[in-house]
Design an enzyme around this catalytic site. Structure first.
Site, PDB file in Angstrom:
ATOM      1  N   HIS A   1       0.698  -1.402   0.000  1.00  0.00           N
ATOM      2  CA  HIS A   1       0.011   0.018   0.169  1.00  0.00           C
ATOM      3  C   HIS A   1       0.763   1.364  -0.145  1.00  0.00           C
ATOM      4  O   HIS A   1       0.854   2.134  -0.909  1.00  0.00           O
ATOM      5  CB  HIS A   1      -0.836  -0.107   1.217  1.00  0.00           C
ATOM      6  N   GLU A   2       1.733   1.240   1.043  1.00  0.00           N
ATOM      7  CA  GLU A   2       2.608   2.533   1.163  1.00  0.00           C
ATOM      8  C   GLU A   2       3.440   2.748  -0.307  1.00  0.00           C
ATOM      9  O   GLU A   2       4.012   3.897  -0.585  1.00  0.00           O
ATOM     10  CB  GLU A   2       3.454   2.493   2.253  1.00  0.00           C
TER      11      GLU A   2
ATOM     12  N   HIS B   1       1.684   4.656  -2.814  1.00  0.00           N
ATOM     13  CA  HIS B   1       1.795   6.120  -2.537  1.00  0.00           C
ATOM     14  C   HIS B   1       3.268   6.517  -2.741  1.00  0.00           C
ATOM     15  O   HIS B   1       3.425   7.670  -3.524  1.00  0.00           O
ATOM     16  CB  HIS B   1       1.837   6.367  -1.036  1.00  0.00           C
TER      17      HIS B   1
ATOM     18  N   GLU C   1      -4.772   8.178  -2.657  1.00  0.00           N
ATOM     19  CA  GLU C   1      -5.313   6.828  -2.199  1.00  0.00           C
ATOM     20  C   GLU C   1      -5.472   5.766  -3.354  1.00  0.00           C
ATOM     21  O   GLU C   1      -5.520   4.617  -3.308  1.00  0.00           O
ATOM     22  CB  GLU C   1      -6.534   6.911  -1.516  1.00  0.00           C
TER      23      GLU C   1
END
EC number: 3.4.17.19
Lengths: 493, 493
Positions: B261-262, B265, B291
Site C-alpha cells: 500500500h505505502e 503512495h 489513495e
C-alpha cells in the site's frame, strides 16, 4: 529585562531552526539515499541562509545596546555576552564573502573526494587557491575588527581566548620532549608480542558491543541514538544527540574506540544546562573543551587498564574467535596503547597525534598571516613530517596535505583544538583523581562519581565562563600541559 | 514571465522549508527517541509558523494579480492556478483560528491516546467540543468564501472539485448493492477452509520479504527508504520518499500488504513531474488520487491471483514454517481476500471498508453543516454500524467513534478520499486492461507496462489537470463507480 527577553526569544527562534538543520544534517549523513542529495542540499542552503539572516538581523544591534541597561543577574549577563559574541562572529564578515567562501569550499571539497584518491595536487590547487584566498580575506577582516592577527582571529571562532603566543609556547614545549618519549616507547614496545585479530566481526556484533559500552558510559538513550555513517560524528541537539560510527568487519579496534570518543562528545551535549537550552550560553564552551570530553572518554577512560578490564569480557561475549588470547586483558591493552608513527592523523595514536596537529598549526598560522602561500604547503609538510615523525611525504599528497577536510572547506584555525582537548582531558583527570578513586570506580563498572564531577564542573556550565575561568574553577589553574606529559609517561613508559 | 518567476522562486522557498518539515516529521515518527519530543515539537511549530507566514505573505496578492498579464504557456497557467489555490486555502482562515484549531487538535489528540483505551467518551468530549466548534467555524468561513456549503468547503481541501451532491449519489449507489454482495461473499467463504498462520515471523524476516516485494514493485531505493513506525505512512519528499510499516511477529499478513500500500503512495511521489519539482503544480493531484495509487497497488495488484502467485515463493523463501500449506498460492489468496465485518476501519477488508467510510461521511457532513451536534455521534455511529455491517457499538466508544485520529485533530472532510481512491483504482485498472495483458505482466514479474501507464497517465501529470480532467484523459470518462462494482464481483463471487 524587556530588551533581554526580546533577545532570548530571537535566539530561541534561531535555535529551533538550527535544530532542524542538525537533524537533517544527521539524516543526510546516516540515512538519506544518494538520490536525495540534490534536493536536500538546496533545502539546507535555504535553511542556512535563513539562519544567517536571523543571526545578523539589523534590529539586534539596538537590542544589544538597550539590553545593557536591563537589570540582569550573572547568568543573564553571561548569556548576553555569548549572544553578542555569536552576533559579532556572524556580522563581521560581509554576506558576499560568506557565500563565496561557502561555495568555494563546497566546490573544492566535492572535487577533493576524487582528487585525493588520484594524488592530484595540481587539480586540487585549482579550487584550493580560491578557498585560501577567501579564507585569508576573512581572517584579515576578522582580525581587523577584533584587533588580532588574522590567524588569531580564526582561532577565536573555535577556541575563544586562545592565541598564537600561547600555542607557540605550548606546542614548543611539546616538541621538546614528545618525539624523544615517542621513540622510547616504540623501542620498549618492540619487544612486546601482540596477538593481532585477523578474524571477521559482523556489523551487528560490533554494534551490539558498542551499545553495551555506551551503556557503561551512561549515554542517555532516551535522548540520543547510535547509527552508521562513513565519517563518524556527534550531531543532533542536546535533547536528542545523534552519534555515528563506521564498522570495518576485519577490524573492531578503531570503531569501538570511535564509539567511546563520540560518546564523550554526546554526554557533554546531553549534560549541557537545560535552564539555558536554546540560548548561546547553553552551548558547549569551545571546540577544545568539546574535544577534551571526547578524549577524556577515549584516552583517559577508554584506554585505561581498568576500563579495558571491563571491555575484555564484553568483547569475548559479543565476538566469536578462534584465538581467545586476542581478547585477554593484557593483549587488548597492548592493542589499545600501541604507538606507531603514520601518515594519517585520524588513525594516529595518543603519542604521535600531537605531531600531526603541530605540523598543521604551524602551516595554517603562517598561511593565514600571509607569510607563506598555499603552493608552499607540500614542501613544508614533508619537512615537518620528517622532523616530527621521521616520515617522508615527498610527492605523496594524498597521505600528506590532502588528507583532511578542514582546509579543503576553509576551516583554518580548528586543528589546535584537538591537542588542547587532549591536554585539558589529562588536567581534568588529574583533578578528579584528587577526590575520587577513579580506577576503583571504573573497575566496579559504576562510573557515576567521574561523570558527576564532569557534569558539575564542565557540562552543566555551558558558556557561563570563559575557557580559562572554566578550567580554573574545575582544576584550580588554567591550562597546564604538564598533566598531559605526566599522563603519557605514566601510561606508556 | 517576470511576475510569474517571482512566484516560482517564492514557492520553491516554501518547498525547501516543507522538505525539512517532511524529513524531521519522518524522523520524529521513525527514529527519534522519546526524550527528543519536546524540543522537536517546538522546532516543528516554529517551522510551521514560518511556512504559514511564507504561504500567506502579503505581497502574493499583488504578484498573482500581475502574473495574470504574463505570457504563460499551458503548464505555467496550471502552475499559477495551483499556487493561487494553495494561497487561498492558506489565507482564507484567520491566523488566530488556525492557531487555536491546531492547539485544540494537539490537546485533543494527546489526551485521546489514553482516553481511547479507557473508552472515555465523556473525557474525550471535553477537548473534542472545542475541536468541533473551531472546525465548524473554519468550515463556515471557507464555505462563505468559496460559495459552498461548509462541508463542501472542507472536502475541497483534500479532494478539490468533489461535493456532497456527488458523494451522496455515489455512496447511495454503493449502499444499494454492497451490503448484499458482502453477505453473499461471507456465505460463500463460510465453506472454505483456510490454514491460519500461528507461527512467529521475525521483524528481520518480514523486513527482508518487504524489501523484495518493494523491488518487484520497482520502488526506487536511490530515492527512498523503508523503516518502522507505530503507524505506517508515506512521507519525505518526491526525491527521497520515506515509507514506514509496523511488524507484528505473530502476523505477517497486515504488514506485508501495508508495505505494498505505502509503495503505491511512494511511487506516485517518486513519479511526480521533475520539471515542476518544488512547485504546487508538481505535487499530487488530491488525496483521492493519492489513495487510488496506494489502493491500486494493494487491491488491484497486491491481492490479485497472479501477484500472490509471485508472493508465495518469496514468503516460502523468507519464512520458515512447520505448515507449508499456509504459504501455498490458494491459501495465501484466501487469506488476502477474506471478508469479515469488523469494528475497525484500518483492519477492514476491501468489501466492508466502504461501509466505514460512508458512515463517517454522513456523520461529518451533518456535523460540519450544523445539522447534528458532536454529542449525537455515538448514537448515529451505532445506528449506522447496525445498518451497514450488522454490528453494535453501543457503549463501545473505543472501537466506535473514538477509533480514528482524523476527527480528533479536526481533519473533517478527509474520509471520502479512501473510497473515491478505491473506485479510481478500479477504473484505472479497467482502462489499463484495454491495452495491456495485466495478468501476464504480473505473472512474469516484470510489471513495467503497468507502471508505465500509471506514470504517463497519472504520476507525471502532477496538478496539471483537475481530478475530473485527469481521470477523463486517462480512462475516457470521469469517475464511474461501476468499475469498482465489477472488480469486487469478479474477485469475490
Amino acid at each position: 529585562m524587556e530588551n533581554y527577553n526580546k533577545l532570548v526569544e530571537h535566539y530561541k527562534t534561531i535555535s529551533n531552526f538550527s535544530h532542524l538543520s542538525a537533524i537533517c544534517g544527521w539524516d543526510a549523513a546516516a540515512m538519506m539515499p544518494s538520490g536525495g542529495n540534490h534536493a536536500r542540499s538546496e533545502a539546507m542552503a535555504q535553511l542556512s541562509l535563513h539562519i544567517h539572516q536571523l543571526s545578523t538581523a539589523p534590529q539586534l544591534a539596538d537590542w544589544f545596546e538597550q539590553a545593557q541597561s536591563d537589570d540582569l543577574d550573572a547568568g543573564q549577563r553571561a548569556s548576553l555576552t555569548e549572544m553578542k559574541r555569536q552576533w559579532q562572529l556572524s556580522t563581521v564578515v560581509p554576506e558576499d564573502l560568506v557565500k563565496a567562501k561557502s561555495l568555494a569550499g563546497s566546490k573544492c571539497e566535492h572535487a577533493w573526494r576524487t582528487q585525493r584518491g588520484n594524488n592530484d595536487w595540481d587539480g586540487f590547487c585549482k579550487n584550493f587557491e580560491q578557498v585560501v584566498r577567501l579564507s585569508q580575506e576573512e581572517a584579515q577582516i576578522r582580525g581587523e575588527q577584533a584587533g588580532l592577527s588574522p590567524y588569531d582571529a580564526m582561532l577565536d571562532i573555535y577556541e575563544p581566548g586562545v592565541n598564537t603566543k600561547q600555542l607557540d609556547a605550548i606546542f614548543g614545549d611539546l616538541v621538546s620532549w614528545l618525539p624523544q618519549l615517542t621513540q622510547q616507547v616504540i623501542d620498549k614496545q618492540k619487544s612486546e608480542s601482540v596477538y593481532e585479530t585477523n578474524e571477521s566481526y559482523s556489523t551487528e556484533q560490533q554494534n551490539a558491543l558498542g551499545l553495551e559500552v555506551m551503556k557503561l558510559l551512561q549515554f542517555d538513550f532516551d535522548h540520543g541514538r547510535l547509527d552508521i555513517s562513513s565519517h563518524p560524528f556527534c550531531g543532533g541537539v542536546p535533547q536528542d544527540v545523534r552519534i555515528t560510527t563506521r564498522y570495518d568487519e576485519s577490524d573492531f579496534v578503531q570503531s569501538l574506540m570511535g564509539i567511546v570518543h563520540e560518546t564523550g562528545h554526546a554526554r557533554y551535549e546531553q549534560g549541557l544546562p537545560k535552564k539555558w537550552a536554546g540560548l548561546p550560553v547553553g552551548q558547549a564552551r569551545s571546540m577544545g573543551i568539546h574535544e577534551s570530553q571526547s578524549l577524556f572518554f577515549e584516552m583517559q577512560l577508554g584506554r585505561s587498564e581498568p576500563f579495558i578490564r571491563n571491555l575484555a569480557p564484553l568483547a569475548q561475549k559479543h565476538f566469536v574467535t578462534n584465538n581467545n588470547q586476542v581478547f585477554e586483558l593484557s593483549n587488548l591493552q597492548k592493542i589499545y596503547t600501541r604507538v606507531q608513527p603514520g601518515y594519517i592523523r585520524v588513525d594516529a595514536d595518543e603519542l604521535t597525534y600531537p605531531a600531526h596537529v603541530i605540523l598543521r598549526y604551524e602551516i595554517e598560522r603562517d598561511l593565514m598571516n600571509g607569510i607563506i602561500g598555499y603552493r608552499d604547503i607540500p614542501e613544508l609538510w614533508d619537512l615537518k613530517m620528517k622532523q616530527l615523525l621521521n616520515l617522508s611525504t615527498e610527492g605523496n599528497f594524498k597521505d600528506g596535505c590532502m588528507q583532511d577536510i578542514h582546509w579543503t572547506d576553509g576551516s583554518f584555525g580548528y586543528f589546535p583544538s584537538y591537542t588542547l582537548g587532549a591536554m585539558y582531558a589529562a588536567q581534568f583527570m588529574a583533578a578528579i583523581e584528587e577526590t575520587i578513586d577513579v580506577n576503583e570506580a571504573i573497575r566496579t563498572g559504576d562510573l557515576t562519581p567521574i561523570f558527576t564531577w564532569l557534569s558539575e564542573n564542565i557540562w552543566s556550565k555551558g558558556c557561563l565562563f570563559t575557557t580559562d575561568e572554566l578550567v580554573s574553577s574545575a582544576t584550580g589553574q588554567t591550562l597546564n600541559s604538564q598533566y598531559f606529559e605526566e599522563h603519557l609517561k605514566r601510561r606508556y613508559l
